[in-house]
Motif scaffolding. Structure first.
Motif, PDB file in Angstrom:
ATOM      1  N   ASP A 159       4.734  -1.006  -8.514  1.00 38.98           N
ATOM      2  CA  ASP A 159       4.862  -0.416  -7.191  1.00 38.98           C
ATOM      3  C   ASP A 159       4.107  -1.271  -6.171  1.00 38.98           C
ATOM      4  O   ASP A 159       3.705  -2.401  -6.464  1.00 38.98           O
ATOM      5  CB  ASP A 159       4.375   1.037  -7.196  1.00 38.98           C
ATOM      6  CG  ASP A 159       2.874   1.160  -7.459  1.00 38.98           C
ATOM      7  OD1 ASP A 159       2.211   0.115  -7.642  1.00 38.98           O
ATOM      8  OD2 ASP A 159       2.359   2.291  -7.468  1.00 38.98           O
ATOM      9  N   ASP A 160       3.872  -0.740  -5.001  1.00 36.42           N
ATOM     10  CA  ASP A 160       3.189  -1.507  -3.959  1.00 36.42           C
ATOM     11  C   ASP A 160       1.694  -1.640  -4.203  1.00 36.42           C
ATOM     12  O   ASP A 160       1.013  -2.372  -3.476  1.00 36.42           O
ATOM     13  CB  ASP A 160       3.395  -0.841  -2.593  1.00 36.42           C
ATOM     14  CG  ASP A 160       4.818  -1.000  -2.090  1.00 36.42           C
ATOM     15  OD1 ASP A 160       5.456  -2.008  -2.448  1.00 36.42           O
ATOM     16  OD2 ASP A 160       5.289  -0.115  -1.344  1.00 36.42           O
ATOM     17  N   HIS A 161       1.202  -0.935  -5.224  1.00 26.66           N
ATOM     18  CA  HIS A 161      -0.245  -0.912  -5.418  1.00 26.66           C
ATOM     19  C   HIS A 161      -0.629  -1.409  -6.820  1.00 26.66           C
ATOM     20  O   HIS A 161      -0.591  -2.599  -7.072  1.00 26.66           O
ATOM     21  CB  HIS A 161      -0.781   0.495  -5.134  1.00 26.66           C
ATOM     22  CG  HIS A 161      -0.474   0.973  -3.757  1.00 26.66           C
ATOM     23  ND1 HIS A 161      -1.098   0.479  -2.633  1.00 26.66           N
ATOM     24  CD2 HIS A 161       0.419   1.902  -3.303  1.00 26.66           C
ATOM     25  CE1 HIS A 161      -0.627   1.065  -1.557  1.00 26.66           C
ATOM     26  NE2 HIS A 161       0.300   1.932  -1.925  1.00 26.66           N
ATOM     27  N   PHE A 162      -0.962  -0.476  -7.734  1.00 31.52           N
ATOM     28  CA  PHE A 162      -1.577  -0.899  -8.990  1.00 31.52           C
ATOM     29  C   PHE A 162      -0.937  -0.313 -10.247  1.00 31.52           C
ATOM     30  O   PHE A 162      -1.549  -0.352 -11.312  1.00 31.52           O
ATOM     31  CB  PHE A 162      -3.076  -0.525  -8.981  1.00 31.52           C
ATOM     32  CG  PHE A 162      -3.802  -0.959  -7.746  1.00 31.52           C
ATOM     33  CD1 PHE A 162      -3.919  -2.301  -7.424  1.00 31.52           C
ATOM     34  CD2 PHE A 162      -4.359  -0.024  -6.886  1.00 31.52           C
ATOM     35  CE1 PHE A 162      -4.587  -2.710  -6.279  1.00 31.52           C
ATOM     36  CE2 PHE A 162      -5.038  -0.416  -5.737  1.00 31.52           C
ATOM     37  CZ  PHE A 162      -5.146  -1.771  -5.438  1.00 31.52           C
ATOM     38  N   MET A 163       0.258   0.240 -10.146  1.00 37.14           N
ATOM     39  CA  MET A 163       0.868   0.864 -11.310  1.00 37.14           C
ATOM     40  C   MET A 163       2.051   0.043 -11.818  1.00 37.14           C
ATOM     41  O   MET A 163       3.025  -0.187 -11.100  1.00 37.14           O
ATOM     42  CB  MET A 163       1.338   2.284 -10.986  1.00 37.14           C
ATOM     43  CG  MET A 163       1.829   3.049 -12.209  1.00 37.14           C
ATOM     44  SD  MET A 163       0.506   3.409 -13.407  1.00 37.14           S
ATOM     45  CE  MET A 163      -0.238   4.857 -12.634  1.00 37.14           C
ATOM     46  N   PHE A 164       1.932  -0.395 -13.087  1.00 40.77           N
ATOM     47  CA  PHE A 164       3.026  -1.086 -13.767  1.00 40.77           C
ATOM     48  C   PHE A 164       3.787  -0.067 -14.624  1.00 40.77           C
ATOM     49  O   PHE A 164       3.176   0.779 -15.287  1.00 40.77           O
ATOM     50  CB  PHE A 164       2.489  -2.185 -14.686  1.00 40.77           C
ATOM     51  CG  PHE A 164       1.782  -3.302 -13.981  1.00 40.77           C
ATOM     52  CD1 PHE A 164       2.454  -4.467 -13.639  1.00 40.77           C
ATOM     53  CD2 PHE A 164       0.435  -3.209 -13.666  1.00 40.77           C
ATOM     54  CE1 PHE A 164       1.807  -5.511 -12.998  1.00 40.77           C
ATOM     55  CE2 PHE A 164      -0.235  -4.239 -13.033  1.00 40.77           C
ATOM     56  CZ  PHE A 164       0.458  -5.398 -12.690  1.00 40.77           C
ATOM     57  N   THR A 165       5.092  -0.169 -14.634  1.00 37.49           N
ATOM     58  CA  THR A 165       5.930   0.621 -15.535  1.00 37.49           C
ATOM     59  C   THR A 165       6.575  -0.332 -16.529  1.00 37.49           C
ATOM     60  O   THR A 165       7.241  -1.290 -16.140  1.00 37.49           O
ATOM     61  CB  THR A 165       7.026   1.382 -14.766  1.00 37.49           C
ATOM     62  OG1 THR A 165       6.410   2.250 -13.804  1.00 37.49           O
ATOM     63  CG2 THR A 165       7.872   2.217 -15.724  1.00 37.49           C
ATOM     64  N   VAL A 166       6.333  -0.070 -17.819  1.00 35.17           N
ATOM     65  CA  VAL A 166       6.838  -0.937 -18.892  1.00 35.17           C
ATOM     66  C   VAL A 166       7.809  -0.115 -19.739  1.00 35.17           C
ATOM     67  O   VAL A 166       7.405   0.828 -20.430  1.00 35.17           O
ATOM     68  CB  VAL A 166       5.688  -1.482 -19.756  1.00 35.17           C
ATOM     69  CG1 VAL A 166       6.239  -2.426 -20.828  1.00 35.17           C
ATOM     70  CG2 VAL A 166       4.665  -2.206 -18.885  1.00 35.17           C
ATOM     71  N   THR A 167       9.088  -0.480 -19.692  1.00 33.43           N
ATOM     72  CA  THR A 167      10.124   0.239 -20.429  1.00 33.43           C
ATOM     73  C   THR A 167      10.706  -0.675 -21.505  1.00 33.43           C
ATOM     74  O   THR A 167      11.261  -1.728 -21.189  1.00 33.43           O
ATOM     75  CB  THR A 167      11.238   0.717 -19.489  1.00 33.43           C
ATOM     76  OG1 THR A 167      10.671   1.503 -18.427  1.00 33.43           O
ATOM     77  CG2 THR A 167      12.255   1.554 -20.243  1.00 33.43           C
ATOM     78  N   ASP A 168      10.554  -0.275 -22.759  1.00 33.50           N
ATOM     79  CA  ASP A 168      11.068  -1.054 -23.895  1.00 33.50           C
ATOM     80  C   ASP A 168      12.325  -0.392 -24.452  1.00 33.50           C
ATOM     81  O   ASP A 168      12.354   0.828 -24.680  1.00 33.50           O
ATOM     82  CB  ASP A 168      10.029  -1.142 -25.011  1.00 33.50           C
ATOM     83  CG  ASP A 168       8.896  -2.083 -24.674  1.00 33.50           C
ATOM     84  OD1 ASP A 168       8.993  -2.764 -23.635  1.00 33.50           O
ATOM     85  OD2 ASP A 168       7.905  -2.137 -25.421  1.00 33.50           O
ATOM     86  N   SER A 169      13.336  -1.204 -24.677  1.00 31.52           N
ATOM     87  CA  SER A 169      14.542  -0.761 -25.369  1.00 31.52           C
ATOM     88  C   SER A 169      14.586  -1.492 -26.717  1.00 31.52           C
ATOM     89  O   SER A 169      14.524  -2.725 -26.758  1.00 31.52           O
ATOM     90  CB  SER A 169      15.788  -1.083 -24.545  1.00 31.52           C
ATOM     91  OG  SER A 169      16.967  -0.789 -25.293  1.00 31.52           O
ATOM     92  N   VAL A 170      14.654  -0.730 -27.803  1.00 31.58           N
ATOM     93  CA  VAL A 170      14.676  -1.305 -29.161  1.00 31.58           C
ATOM     94  C   VAL A 170      16.039  -1.002 -29.783  1.00 31.58           C
ATOM     95  O   VAL A 170      16.390   0.171 -29.983  1.00 31.58           O
ATOM     96  CB  VAL A 170      13.544  -0.728 -30.035  1.00 31.58           C
ATOM     97  CG1 VAL A 170      13.549  -1.395 -31.407  1.00 31.58           C
ATOM     98  CG2 VAL A 170      12.195  -0.888 -29.347  1.00 31.58           C
ATOM     99  N   ARG A 171      16.833  -2.052 -30.092  1.00 32.87           N
ATOM    100  CA  ARG A 171      18.144  -1.890 -30.716  1.00 32.87           C
ATOM    101  C   ARG A 171      18.087  -2.467 -32.125  1.00 32.87           C
ATOM    102  O   ARG A 171      17.747  -3.639 -32.335  1.00 32.87           O
ATOM    103  CB  ARG A 171      19.223  -2.615 -29.908  1.00 32.87           C
ATOM    104  CG  ARG A 171      19.375  -2.110 -28.487  1.00 32.87           C
ATOM    105  CD  ARG A 171      20.669  -2.611 -27.849  1.00 32.87           C
ATOM    106  NE  ARG A 171      20.778  -4.064 -27.903  1.00 32.87           N
ATOM    107  CZ  ARG A 171      20.270  -4.895 -27.003  1.00 32.87           C
ATOM    108  NH1 ARG A 171      19.575  -4.401 -25.979  1.00 32.87           N
ATOM    109  NH2 ARG A 171      20.429  -6.202 -27.111  1.00 32.87           N
TER     110      ARG A 171
END
Length: 597
Positions: free
Chosen positions: A190-202
């Motif tokens: 986001d514009d500040h300090f939060m990372f979003t990490v989305t993993d897809s496992v196939r």
């Protein structure tokens, strides 16, 4: 009066104990901690130089993953340059993501600098593990014999989409193991300090695979400046129904591993005074947690978790979503993350203390005034007025009691002559007089005692909130969260030498001492010598005590004393009681003190 005298003697002894505690225990302990920390850093630097092995480290299958034991790089820039990376560039942060381990290990906070000098370096939060100040966050997996290689500290990810991570351009990484299991990781910020990490496992293999995701925040040093006892620094987390967990660095060093147990919601990480790094695991799957201090090769501190394993059938896929917070503990921002991401009690990352129900509203009030006037010093002054208004009914009652006590002083003098050496009879007669006249003999102490909870809450706000860091007032006060930088003992900077820390008696502490002196001189000089000595020396003692406190707190105390003097003068005048201030000042400089009326 005997009880009254004993009360003041108890106050004096308490003040002396606090002073002795500060100078004989707290100050030496802080100095010893500083020396010990420097020695530890020197030892760690030497260990890093002699350490061998792959810089990526290894991972075990214990809950929460494990830590890396890195080799040494000459500089931070060299360590960053040694691996392939994806740049991070947002309004708030800059840095890069290490493709080895997909590790967040290079992060600087653009909006904050190390000192009040606008040309000083920006704050560095994360650094590669190869450096002395190594500090990073990492997400990965633990597999079994049938799953093949899974992403971990040594995994080199492939950049498959995106060139620079910005608030509008996420990046995608991928890794495919030897059995055809495909891991695709999308990272956004986001514009500040939060990372979003989305993993897809196939699972592209012919057999089911079992995987357990893990996350860890690891650092190799702890803050060099010893923290105050009112502030928690170290491991922190809100873990399911067990709630808040706070573990000091020293406790982790003593116990090596602290395992709070399983949780199905919450967050965990490492917090400093103003900065923090925290992981928010997938909230639907149970996970084990751990706060640990490792000494295997290179000392380091680690907060980690490991989710329960999930099985992905052949030809099927699953998704794992984590949040990584890394940045400044800005109060409104932390609260907005708690709401928008449904993170349980994320606001507890800021150490409001046991009296949060009082401390937090005080900050809200100050922040409200700051948004109007743009100066936290003015916000402190206005907050003080609001607090005085809230306490006005009680303070007004106490001042009236004090005024009534002055009216009956002639009767008290007659009683002393009447009872002579009969102390018990005199005591009973005075208690009866107090009852008839509705007088509280300790009323003079209440205005000061009422300041204590407000003082503590304000101290907490000024000390722990990043909004107060480097916040200027006027003139020489460029940081309300730091002590007044001037000193009487070098004529406030006119003489070209530095003075010892305990002699840093600045302009504002002196102003505070003067206002406290005037407040106490509003009343008649106590007839008891012990009380008189206490009233005379207490402002001096408080001047020295508060000189090392944040300037914002000293400004509050001085302003509060000034308002109290004005309030007391108005109430005394309305009740027809003589204001003793000027006579007391005259008596102070005469050989024979003016007797109490």
């Amino acid at each position: 009066m005997q009880n009254n005298r004993n009360y003041f003697v108890a106050i004096a002894l308490s003040v002396l104990i606090l002073i002795a505690w500060q100078f004989l225990y707290v100050n030496p302990k802080i100095e010893a901690d500083r020396i010990a920390q420097e020695a530890r850093q020197a030892q760690q630097a030497e260990t890093v130089k002699n350490a061998a092995g792959d810089s990526a480290g290894t991972v075990n299958v214990s809950p929460g993953g494990s830590a890396a034991v890195p080799g040494a790089a000459e500089t931070r820039d060299l360590a960053v340059a040694q691996s392939a990376r994806i740049a991070i560039d947002t309004p708030a942060v800059s840095g890069s993501i290490n493709l080895t381990g997909a590790r967040f290990d290079d992060l600087k906070l653009k909006e904050y600098r190390e000192t009040v000098d606008p040309q000083s370096p920006v704050i560095t939060l994360f650094s590669p593990a190869e450096t002395e100040q190594g500090y990073f966050a990492e997400l990965g997996y633990v597999g079994n014999d049938t799953s093949g290689a899974v992403p971990g500290p040594q995994t080199v990810w492939t950049q498959s989409a995106g060139t620079t991570l910005t608030p509008t351009t996420p990046v995608t990484l991928s890794f495919t193991n030897e059995k055809g299991v495909v891991f695709e990781r999308t990272i956004s910020i986001d514009d500040h300090f939060m990372f979003t990490v989305t993993d897809s496992v196939r699972n592209g293999s012919a057999a089911p695979v079992s995987l357990a995701s893990y996350g860890r925040v690891t650092r190799f040093t702890k803050p060099t400046t010893p923290s105050a006892y009112v502030l928690h620094e170290g491991f922190i987390g809100v873990l399911g129904e067990t709630g808040l967990h706070e573990v000091k660095y020293k406790e982790a060093e003593d116990k090596a591993t602290i395992s709070p147990g399983k949780a199905t919601s919450g967050w965990l990480g490492i917090t400093d005074k103003y900065w923090a790094a925290a992981l928010v695991p997938p909230q639907a799957t149970a996970y084990d947690t751990r706060f640990a201090h490792f000494t295997d090769g290179r000392p380091r501190y680690q907060a980690d978790y490991k989710n329960d394993a999930v099985t992905v059938a052949a030809g099927q896929s699953t998704e794992v979503k984590n949040l990584v917070f890394a940045g400044a503990k800005v109060v409104p921002l932390i609260e907005s993350y708690e709401t928008s991401y449904s993170i349980p009690k994320f606001d507890l990352m800021i150490d409001w203390g046991w009296f949060y129900f009082f401390t937090k509203p005080m900050f809200k009030l100050m922040d409200y005034f700051f948004r109007f006037f743009g100066n936290f010093g003015i916000a402190i002054l206005l907050t003080t007025i609001v607090v005085k208004l809230l306490f006005f009914p009680l303070a007004n009652k106490q001042y009236k009691s004090m005024a009534n006590m002055k009216k009956v002083q002639p009767k008290m003098a007659e009683m002393k002559e009447k009872y002579g050496d009969d102390k018990m009879g005199l005591q009973q007669a005075m208690m009866q007089l107090y009852k008839e006249e509705k007088i509280n003999p300790l009323a003079g102490c209440w205005p000061i005692l009422l300041q204590i909870p407000v003082f503590f809450a304000l101290y907490k706000v000024i000390y722990v909130t990043i909004e107060m860091r480097h916040a200027p007032f006027f003139g020489w006060i460029r940081d309300l969260s730091a002590p007044d930088p001037t000193s009487l003992f070098n004529l406030f900077g006119l003489l070209p030498y530095d003075v010892p820390h305990f002699l840093m008696i600045g302009v504002w502490p002196i102003i505070m001492g003067i206002t406290m002196f005037l407040q106490m001189r509003m009343n008649p000089t106590p007839p008891d010598p012990t009380q008189a000595m206490l009233f005379t020396w207490m402002p001096v003692v408080f001047t020295f005590m508060l000189a090392t406190f944040p300037a914002g707190l000293v400004i509050y105390w001085a302003w509060n004393n000034t308002l109290s003097v004005a309030q007391q003068a108005v109430i005394m005048k309305r009740n027809g009681v003589k204001i003793e201030l000027f006579d007391n000042m005259k008596g102070l400089f005469s050989r024979k003190p003016k007797p109490a009326e």
